[in-house]
Design an enzyme around this catalytic site. Structure first.
Site, mmCIF file in Angstrom:
data_model
loop_
_atom_site.group_PDB
_atom_site.id
_atom_site.type_symbol
_atom_site.label_atom_id
_atom_site.label_comp_id
_atom_site.label_asym_id
_atom_site.label_seq_id
_atom_site.Cartn_x
_atom_site.Cartn_y
_atom_site.Cartn_z
ATOM 1 N N LYS A 183 -0.181 -14.064 -12.577
ATOM 2 C CA LYS A 183 -0.405 -14.488 -11.189
ATOM 3 C C LYS A 183 -0.302 -16.005 -11.081
ATOM 4 O O LYS A 183 0.357 -16.540 -10.206
ATOM 5 C CB LYS A 183 -1.798 -14.019 -10.761
ATOM 6 C CG LYS A 183 -2.293 -14.612 -9.472
ATOM 7 C CD LYS A 183 -3.821 -14.585 -9.427
ATOM 8 C CE LYS A 183 -4.327 -15.267 -8.178
ATOM 9 N NZ LYS A 183 -3.996 -14.524 -6.956
ATOM 10 N N LYS A 231 2.089 0.953 0.589
ATOM 11 C CA LYS A 231 1.314 1.455 -0.550
ATOM 12 C C LYS A 231 2.111 2.409 -1.421
ATOM 13 O O LYS A 231 2.806 3.287 -0.928
ATOM 14 C CB LYS A 231 0.060 2.166 -0.045
ATOM 15 C CG LYS A 231 -1.061 1.207 0.168
ATOM 16 C CD LYS A 231 -2.274 1.906 0.728
ATOM 17 C CE LYS A 231 -3.258 0.884 1.230
ATOM 18 N NZ LYS A 231 -4.115 0.350 0.174
ATOM 19 N N ILE A 259 -13.563 -8.111 16.654
ATOM 20 C CA ILE A 259 -13.705 -7.065 15.642
ATOM 21 C C ILE A 259 -14.767 -7.395 14.589
ATOM 22 O O ILE A 259 -15.178 -6.537 13.821
ATOM 23 C CB ILE A 259 -12.332 -6.777 14.984
ATOM 24 C CG1 ILE A 259 -11.305 -6.432 16.062
ATOM 25 C CG2 ILE A 259 -12.402 -5.641 13.974
ATOM 26 C CD1 ILE A 259 -11.669 -5.256 16.947
ATOM 27 N N GLU A 295 -19.744 -12.877 10.636
ATOM 28 C CA GLU A 295 -19.572 -12.525 9.217
ATOM 29 C C GLU A 295 -19.381 -13.728 8.295
ATOM 30 O O GLU A 295 -18.715 -13.621 7.262
ATOM 31 C CB GLU A 295 -18.401 -11.527 9.050
ATOM 32 C CG GLU A 295 -18.564 -10.247 9.867
ATOM 33 C CD GLU A 295 -17.423 -9.235 9.660
ATOM 34 O OE1 GLU A 295 -16.735 -9.295 8.631
ATOM 35 O OE2 GLU A 295 -17.254 -8.374 10.541
ATOM 36 N N ASP A 299 -17.125 -0.100 10.297
ATOM 37 C CA ASP A 299 -15.672 -0.203 10.093
ATOM 38 C C ASP A 299 -15.184 0.830 9.094
ATOM 39 O O ASP A 299 -15.752 0.979 8.019
ATOM 40 C CB ASP A 299 -15.323 -1.598 9.533
ATOM 41 C CG ASP A 299 -15.549 -2.710 10.539
ATOM 42 O OD1 ASP A 299 -15.363 -2.457 11.739
ATOM 43 O OD2 ASP A 299 -15.903 -3.830 10.107
ATOM 44 N N GLU A 334 -5.850 5.738 4.243
ATOM 45 C CA GLU A 334 -5.205 5.568 2.940
ATOM 46 C C GLU A 334 -5.819 6.470 1.874
ATOM 47 O O GLU A 334 -5.236 6.632 0.809
ATOM 48 C CB GLU A 334 -5.249 4.102 2.507
ATOM 49 C CG GLU A 334 -6.634 3.634 2.146
ATOM 50 C CD GLU A 334 -6.673 2.150 1.845
ATOM 51 O OE1 GLU A 334 -6.219 1.361 2.691
ATOM 52 O OE2 GLU A 334 -7.146 1.783 0.771
ATOM 53 N N HIS A 380 -13.894 0.826 13.711
ATOM 54 C CA HIS A 380 -12.652 0.064 13.791
ATOM 55 C C HIS A 380 -11.690 0.507 12.702
ATOM 56 O O HIS A 380 -12.104 0.814 11.594
ATOM 57 C CB HIS A 380 -12.955 -1.443 13.630
ATOM 58 C CG HIS A 380 -11.728 -2.248 13.354
ATOM 59 N ND1 HIS A 380 -10.785 -2.515 14.307
ATOM 60 C CD2 HIS A 380 -11.264 -2.809 12.209
ATOM 61 C CE1 HIS A 380 -9.802 -3.221 13.768
ATOM 62 N NE2 HIS A 380 -10.067 -3.408 12.490
ATOM 63 N N HIS A 437 -2.401 -11.354 12.594
ATOM 64 C CA HIS A 437 -1.812 -11.707 11.300
ATOM 65 C C HIS A 437 -0.937 -12.941 11.381
ATOM 66 O O HIS A 437 -0.464 -13.427 10.368
ATOM 67 C CB HIS A 437 -0.993 -10.534 10.755
ATOM 68 C CG HIS A 437 -1.837 -9.333 10.498
ATOM 69 N ND1 HIS A 437 -2.053 -8.369 11.457
ATOM 70 C CD2 HIS A 437 -2.555 -8.962 9.424
ATOM 71 C CE1 HIS A 437 -2.855 -7.449 10.968
ATOM 72 N NE2 HIS A 437 -3.179 -7.781 9.746
ATOM 73 N N CYS A 486 -7.744 -7.136 14.916
ATOM 74 C CA CYS A 486 -8.597 -7.009 13.733
ATOM 75 C C CYS A 486 -9.492 -8.242 13.665
ATOM 76 O O CYS A 486 -9.515 -9.052 14.595
ATOM 77 C CB CYS A 486 -7.697 -6.876 12.498
ATOM 78 S SG CYS A 486 -8.581 -6.371 11.002
HETATM 79 N N1 GLN Z 1 -15.328 -6.337 10.729
HETATM 80 C C1 GLN Z 1 -14.258 -6.688 9.852
HETATM 81 C C2 GLN Z 1 -13.726 -8.069 10.192
HETATM 82 O O1 GLN Z 1 -13.684 -8.401 11.313
HETATM 83 C C3 GLN Z 1 -13.137 -5.681 9.911
HETATM 84 C C4 GLN Z 1 -12.051 -5.993 8.937
HETATM 85 C C5 GLN Z 1 -11.027 -4.901 8.782
HETATM 86 O O2 GLN Z 1 -10.907 -4.066 9.609
HETATM 87 N N2 GLN Z 1 -10.303 -4.900 7.717
HETATM 88 O O3 GLN Z 1 -13.308 -8.815 9.329
HETATM 89 ZN ZN ZN Z 2 -8.946 -4.264 11.003
#
Ligand code: GLN
Ligand code: ZN
Length: 761
Positions: A18, A111, A434, A487, A602, A608, A644, A697, A729
């Site tokens: 890496k 994946k 989110i 968070e 979440d 997956e 979510h 993103h 997200c």
């Molecule tokens: N609550 C998480 C965040 O906002 C959700 C992340 C996710 O869905 N991967 O980071």
């Molecule tokens: Zn998400």
């Protein structure tokens, strides 16, 4: 009886691989030095297998990024946008396909079957297949000349490769087989000319659910290859599940068949028993789990081996892992900080090789020849099995009444909706986010200092509180309706909870490749999972104390915690999921009792976790849904449960999503809006729902008009009265300025939409 391996981790003992890639990309490592560095790692990997006495060592499994991208490059399948003009693919082009460059976007990644490894999806649309360089020949020669290893070249077979590719219509598949077969044949021919006796051809697609015509194509492929290149033997390797059509697969005209006897639900062994195994073929017996991190129960493996020997003679059995060892960390030798009974029960790649060699020795020289090792291995497994961490009384008491654990909310959704409406009286089209807000260098730096002991707990907590306060103010100023605390105290959405729950452990160096140079270090769930102190209450309550708007509690769901961890092998995944669910239920209750009225759980990883075989989807979804419901069902009707998900392939699982019975769901949408909307054309969804109105993103900040477009399209199929407005997200990877600007546009778009939809609602 021989031992063989199917693939070895690339990343190096200390992730040297890496680091080399990243230094090279950053221009800190010259091309020559880069190649030299990777060669050292590659030879080191071969030596690790040689020293452990593995008889059949794969070559060509090493890569500069991804083994599927290697095949695309070997066959010249480089999309036109990279300006590729045929011939050998240079390093810059290779990495451009993987990572994108200024002129062209990267190829998609996705994946690898049901693993957490991501491969680069080959794009065939405008490609012109050609053998640009036989990299297997290079790998074979190098292993032989440098280490005297007679390696077994490994490559993914044509059918799996084509099934994983995109850019062709279903009726073009046969044409593509015809175009690729001569190239595969050429690779094999050159290997045969070099003196290679066996080649391992991976066809994991044979472990998925296949149709008749698929099997016919596979037969055609292997008939052609063995006819064209009669002087090399093919080991057709399957893994991750039982083969779908055992009789058809074992009668393919190849010289060996590799089967997974670990992740096959017992079906492969049953098929061998029922139908036998062709006496002219070698059986690759995948007995050692290539995906778990636990020492094997060798006694049980020897019993399986004895069973196989009733059908296959000993000289035709190759003892191997169930899959490539790519999916496990390199060596457990460095995990000295773990508690002894856990540390001693671990088997990463190197330890698995030792197990393989041991089984082969037992097969050759009798069980007595390895009696001491067997009893030591059994002792270690027993020590972990008997450790107090695996029998936590409170967990076992709850699990004993599992069938009676409540998993249904007291009131049906319409009653809850009314109770929740009265409690908050939210505006039409409520806005929210989110969960995470930007993890700035400052936030990450603070956590580092705290972890290193440079900052006291108090200093770190004060810092987190300041961040929360700042972002509560920002949300207030923006006019968001439902807040989050942001968070800031979390590094990772699973690791954070794992560190607070009993039953989890964290390795020093248990890295596995996720995609490209990105590695992850999954937590290990080794004991009973128990909550001993609240995990999120302090931060959430603090945030709520600063505002009169509702603040959503924020938890990671049981299935996501399960699917992103290495899990103990003495219990089913279902049981472990329920243990996590019971622990989360207590956290949910603690939040509720502390006055938090909305709680988001979440579950980005539910999808997956779907098994490879269709017929096993429903049982999995049933227990996944039940686990979610156990964690959320015991709240009062006026407490609103959110969930979510970060994907939009919903068609297959929409019923399970509904069955979660969450009051509100938010779904990542903006990159595949049309697809998702069509789901709601076909199914009615009656609960609260937010389809992400912008892509998080990208650093791009879309304007309000664009977001209005997203809202309008969603409201053609969904009722405004049930609709929420949120980003796709969490926002942790974005910069603060981008986040604030985008959320401002989101609120603006919402205000415009409210005017338009007020009447309709
Ligand atoms: N609550 C998480 C965040 O906002 C959700 C992340 C996710 O869905 N991967 O980071
Ligand atoms: Zn998400």
């Amino acid at each position: 009886m021989f031992s063989g391996n199917l693939g070895y981790p690339r990343i190096g003992r200390n992730r040297e691989w890496k680091k080399a890639l990243e230094r090279y990309w950053a221009g800190q490592l010259e091309e020559g030095a880069f190649h030299a560095e990777l060669k050292t790692i590659r030879l080191g990997n071969l030596k690790a297998q040689q020293e452990r006495g593995i008889d059949v060592i794969p070559v060509g499994d090493f890569t500069y990024y991804d083994h599927i991208l290697d095949l695309s490059a070997m066959f010249g399948l480089i999309p036109a946008r990279f300006g590729y003009a045929g011939g050998e693919v240079d390093q810059a082009t290779y990495y451009a396909v993987a990572r994108g460059n200024r002129e062209a976007a990267a190829s998609e990644m996705t994946k690898w079957f049901n693993t957490n490894y991501h491969y680069i999806v080959p794009e065939l649309a405008d490609a012109n297949p050609d053998l640009t360089r036989n990299r297997l020949l290079d790998a074979y020669r190098e292993a032989k000349s440098e280490l005297g290893i007679e390696g077994r070249p490994v490559l993914v077979g044509p059918y799996t490769f084509l099934k994983l590719s995109k850019g062709y219509a279903p009726n073009e598949l046969d044409g593509w087989i015809d175009r690729l077969l001569p190239l595969y044949a050429q690779v094999l021919r050159e290997l045969a000319a070099e003196g290679v006796a066996w080649v391992q051809v991976d066809e994991p697609i044979l472990a998925t659910t296949l149709a008749e015509e698929d099997l016919a194509r596979v037969a055609r492929i292997y008939e052609t290859l063995t006819r064209e290149v009669p002087d090399v033997k093919l080991m057709l390797q399957t893994y991750f599940e039982s083969v779908d059509a055992y009789e058809a697969v074992v009668s393919l005209p190849v010289h060996g068949i590799g089967l997974d006897f670990v992740h096959d639900g017992g079906r492969n062994l049953a098929a061998v028993r029922r139908h036998g195994f062709p006496s002219d073929k070698v059986l690759g017996a995948g007995l050692i789990d290539g995906r778990s991190i636990w020492k094997a129960d060798l006694q049980e493996k020897l019993i399986a081996l004895t069973a196989l020997r009733e059908w296959v003679s000993a000289d035709r059995i190759l003892i191997q892992p169930s899959s490539s060892l790519l999916h496990v960390p390199v060596s457990a030798a460095q995990e000295r900080a773990l508690q002894p009974e856990l540390r001693d029960a671990l088997a990463f790649a190197d330890e698995k090789l030792e197990e393989l060699a041991l089984l082969a020795k037992a097969g050759r020289s009798g069980t007595e020849s390895v009696a001491a090792e067997l009893s030591e291995a059994a002792r270690r497994r027993r020590a972990l099995a008997e450790s107090p961490s695996r029998q936590r009384p409170r967990v076992q008491a709850e699990m004993a009444k599992l069938s009676a654990q409540p998993d249904v909310r007291a009131d049906a959704f319409p009653v809850r909706r009314e109770a929740q409406r009265r409690r908050w009286n939210l505006p039409l089209l409520p806005t929210t986010t989110i969960g995470s807000f930007p993890q700035t260098p400052e936030v990450r730096g603070a956590r580092q200092k705290w972890r290193k002991g440079e900052w006291s707990n108090e200093a770190y907590e004060t810092f987190v509180k300041e961040q929360i306060r700042e972002w509560i103010d920002i949300q207030t100023e923006l006019g968001i309706d439902v807040f989050v605390h942001g968070e800031f105290e979390r590094n990772d959405m699973v690791e954070f909870f794992g560190e607070k729950l009993e039953g989890f452990a964290f390795t020093a160096n248990g890295w596995v490749q996720s995609y490209g140079s990105r590695c992850v270090k999954p937590p290990i769930i080794y004991g009973d999972v128990e909550l001993t102190a609240p995990m999120t209450v302090a931060e959430t309550v603090y945030a709520q104390s600063l505002t009169s708007k509702p603040v959503k509690g924020m938890l990671t769901g049981p299935i996501t915690i399960l699917n992103w961890s290495f899990v103990r092998d003495d219990k089913t995944r279902e049981e472990v999921a329920y243990q996590i669910a019971l622990a989360l239920r207590e956290e949910v209750k603690a939040l509720e009792e502390a006055g938090i009225g909305m709680i988001q759980v979440d579950e980005p990883a539910i999808r997956e976790g779907l098994p490879l075989k269709r017929e096993q989807w429903q049982p999995y979804l049933d227990w996944a849904v039940r686990a979610f419901r156990i964690s959320t069902a015991t709240v009062r009707s006026e407490t609103q449960i959110h969930t979510h998900m970060c994907y939009s392939e919903f068609h297959d699982i929409i019923d399970a999503i509904s069955a979660l019975d969450a009051d509100v769901i938010s779904i990542e949408t903006s990159r595949s809006h049309g697809e998702l909307i069509s789901v709601f054309e076909d199914h009615t969804y009656d609960k609260g729902i937010g389809l992400g109105v912008y892509d998080i993103h990208s650093p791009r900040v879309p304007d309000a008009g664009e977001m209005c477009g997203m809202i309008d399209r969603a409201l053609r199929v969904l009722d405004p009265a049930q609709f929420w407005i949120n980003p796709d997200c969490g926002l942790k990877t974005r910069k603060a300025e981008e986040t604030i600007a985008a959320l401002r546009h989101m609120v603006e778009a919402t205000e415009r939409a409210r005017e338009r939809y007020a009447v309709q609602a």
